[in-house]
Design an enzyme around this catalytic site. Structure first.
Site, PDB file in Angstrom:
ATOM      1  N   LYS A   1       0.862  -1.186   0.000  1.00 39.61           N
ATOM      2  CA  LYS A   1       0.000   0.000   0.000  1.00 39.61           C
ATOM      3  C   LYS A   1       0.893   1.229   0.000  1.00 39.61           C
ATOM      4  CE  LYS A   1      -3.661   2.436   2.388  1.00 39.61           C
ATOM      5  NZ  LYS A   1      -4.705   2.404   3.429  1.00 39.61           N
TER       6      LYS A   1
ATOM      7  N   ARG B   1     -10.909   9.958   1.264  1.00 40.68           N
ATOM      8  CA  ARG B   1     -10.845  10.646   2.551  1.00 40.68           C
ATOM      9  C   ARG B   1     -12.031  11.600   2.707  1.00 40.68           C
ATOM     10  NH1 ARG B   1      -4.213  11.145   2.557  1.00 40.68           N
ATOM     11  NH2 ARG B   1      -3.867   8.896   2.691  1.00 40.68           N
TER      12      ARG B   1
ATOM     13  N   LYS C   1       1.083  10.115   5.477  1.00 41.39           N
ATOM     14  CA  LYS C   1       1.196   8.732   5.945  1.00 41.39           C
ATOM     15  C   LYS C   1       2.494   8.068   5.488  1.00 41.39           C
ATOM     16  CE  LYS C   1      -3.824   8.123   6.492  1.00 41.39           C
ATOM     17  NZ  LYS C   1      -4.976   7.188   6.397  1.00 41.39           N
TER      18      LYS C   1
ATOM     19  N   LYS D   1      -2.073  -1.555  -3.879  1.00 42.80           N
ATOM     20  CA  LYS D   1      -2.940  -0.378  -3.850  1.00 42.80           C
ATOM     21  C   LYS D   1      -2.118   0.889  -3.902  1.00 42.80           C
ATOM     22  CE  LYS D   1      -6.114   1.858  -0.705  1.00 42.80           C
ATOM     23  NZ  LYS D   1      -6.562   1.924   0.658  1.00 42.80           N
TER      24      LYS D   1
ATOM     25  N   SER E   1     -10.162   5.392  -5.043  1.00 47.23           N
ATOM     26  CA  SER E   1     -11.103   6.492  -5.265  1.00 47.23           C
ATOM     27  C   SER E   1     -10.630   7.479  -6.328  1.00 47.23           C
ATOM     28  CB  SER E   1     -11.341   7.218  -3.942  1.00 47.23           C
ATOM     29  OG  SER E   1     -10.112   7.658  -3.381  1.00 47.23           O
TER      30      SER E   1
ATOM     31  N   TYR F   1     -15.054   0.605  -7.172  1.00 51.71           N
ATOM     32  CA  TYR F   1     -16.339   1.285  -6.996  1.00 51.71           C
ATOM     33  C   TYR F   1     -17.227   1.089  -8.218  1.00 51.71           C
ATOM     34  CZ  TYR F   1     -13.565   3.236  -3.269  1.00 51.71           C
ATOM     35  OH  TYR F   1     -12.747   3.342  -2.174  1.00 51.71           O
TER      36      TYR F   1
HETATM   37  C1  PBG Z   1      -7.593   3.696   5.352  1.00 47.47           C
HETATM   38  C2  PBG Z   1      -7.853   3.404   3.912  1.00 47.47           C
HETATM   39  C3  PBG Z   1      -7.646   4.296   2.857  1.00 47.47           C
HETATM   40  C4  PBG Z   1      -8.164   3.679   1.714  1.00 47.47           C
HETATM   41  C5  PBG Z   1      -8.636   2.430   2.091  1.00 47.47           C
HETATM   42  N1  PBG Z   1      -8.418   2.271   3.470  1.00 47.47           N
HETATM   43  C6  PBG Z   1      -7.113   5.677   2.831  1.00 47.47           C
HETATM   44  C7  PBG Z   1      -5.807   5.956   3.397  1.00 47.47           C
HETATM   45  O1  PBG Z   1      -4.945   5.094   3.553  1.00 47.47           O
HETATM   46  O2  PBG Z   1      -5.610   7.123   3.712  1.00 47.47           O
HETATM   47  C8  PBG Z   1      -8.210   4.311   0.343  1.00 47.47           C
HETATM   48  C9  PBG Z   1      -9.221   3.787  -0.610  1.00 47.47           C
HETATM   49  C10 PBG Z   1      -9.497   4.654  -1.799  1.00 47.47           C
HETATM   50  O3  PBG Z   1      -8.861   5.700  -2.032  1.00 47.47           O
HETATM   51  O4  PBG Z   1     -10.400   4.275  -2.556  1.00 47.47           O
HETATM   52  N2  PBG Z   1      -6.730   2.929   6.046  1.00 47.47           N
END
Ligand code: PBG
Length: 336
Positions: A206, A216, A229, A260, A286, A325
């Site tokens: 990730k 978010r 992060k 991801k 997203s 989605y």
């Molecule tokens: C949170 C989480 C995130 C996503 C899935 N779980 C956001 C992040 O890490 O800030 C993102 C999913 C997306 O953007 O569709 N732990």
């Protein structure tokens, strides 16, 4: 010696690759990858309240739903052939504390949604998200102490979160937090609490990505997050490190691996599949969804064609499945 065009023996065109592209029937015979509704995991957003749905501005077409409405949505998705759903909670500032206690409450909105989906469609696979960010005052996936996102105390909290989700009926746990050692800690807690069959789909590779922006918004985290992060999510520059993470998570007890974001990281999907031969999933996040839909709304891209092409690309790269989605829209098209 080369043959001239006027020669009695013209050059032999033994490899005219267009031969196999000439008609739809021929193309279907040599098609290497297909998309199926069973390739999709559908991420959904749930919120407090009753009998309500609200649109997410930065993700046109995606809704947040109250828990009483999620069962019906899951039923529709299952009828389309989508086998799995992944629950994400929307939380507001009042739900967020420094100790993140709501994260392991069976009554939080995500855990109520798991039960509602299992009641409505017992056969649907329910996946969860494990990370503290929806419940954390500062929007981070782990506890923050003196500006540091602390690892081991966070892992203890993630284990509590995981066990509660399992008690509420979760089939697949999705640790998305990127703390070290969380897969092993969750796996051993599952074993010692007599849940040996619960699946872990680890968010293994990730990346610290700007493509999560619309998500978010969707979960109410945009204003909460302080800083970034990057001390726990991966550097987008790295690929070798992703392989070390995959090896570690498999070793600690992960059943499936996730990469991801998705489309910008298809090289990672391919490497994971080629080097480890394990069930590999990709998350079309997203921001990827928003880019496609926004361009389509402007008339710059054809929505359905680009949606399907983007999803097929994951299969070609080696993914066994895709969190997207687009799942209901794509499943509808595939079924028609
Ligand atoms: C949170 C989480 C995130 C996503 C899935 N779980 C956001 C992040 O890490 O800030 C993102 C999913 C997306 O953007 O569709 N732990």
């Amino acid at each position: 010696m080369t043959l001239s065009l006027n020669s009695k023996f013209p050059p032999v065109q033994s490899t005219r690759l267009r031969r196999l592209r000439a008609t739809p029937a021929l193309r279907s015979m040599v098609c290497e990858n297909v998309l199926l509704p069973s390739d999709f995991i559908w991420p959904v957003f749930v919120m407090d309240g009753t009998n309500a749905e609200e649109p997410i501005t930065s993700m046109p077409g995606v809704m947040r739903r109250t828990v009483d409405r999620i069962g019906a949505a899951a039923k529709d998705a299952y009828a389309l052939g989508i086998p799995a759903i992944c629950v994400f909670p929307h939380t507001n500032m009042q739900n967020r504390t420094k100790d993140c206690a709501l994260a392991w409450s069976p009554e939080n909105v995500a855990n109520r949604a798991i039960r509602a989906i299992k009641d409505a469609v017992p056969d649907m696979v329910v996946m969860t998200d494990i990370a503290l960010d929806p419940y954390n005052i500062n929007g981070h996936d782990g506890f923050v102490e003196n500006g540091e996102i602390v690892n081991d105390r966070t892992v203890e909290a993630l284990v509590k979160m995981a066990l509660t989700q399992v008690e509420c009926g979760a089939d697949i746990l999705g640790p998305s937090d990127m703390m070290d050692g969380r897969i092993g800690a969750i796996r051993s807690a599952l074993e010692s609490h007599a849940h040996p069959n619960v699946i872990i789909l680890s968010y293994t590779a990730k990346y610290a990505s700007a493509f999560y922006g619309p998500f978010r918004d969707a979960v109410g985290a945009s204003t909460a997050l302080t800083g970034d992060k990057k001390t726990y999510q991966m550097d987008p520059a790295n690929s070798e490190e992703a392989m070390r993470l995959v090896a570690r998570d498999l070793n600690e007890g992960a059943d499936m691996i996730m990469v991801k974001p998705g489309m910008p990281y298809l090289d990672i999907v391919r490497r994971v599949k080629t080097e480890f031969s394990v069930p590999t999933f990709a998350y079309q996040v997203s921001g990827e969804y928003a880019m496609i839909v926004a361009a389509a709304q402007n008339g710059w891209l054809d929505h359905d064609s680009v949606m399907m092409e983007s999803l097929l690309a994951f299969k070609r790269a080696g993914a066994d499945g895709i969190l997207t989605y687009f799942a209901p829209a794509a499943a509808k098209l595939l079924n028609s």
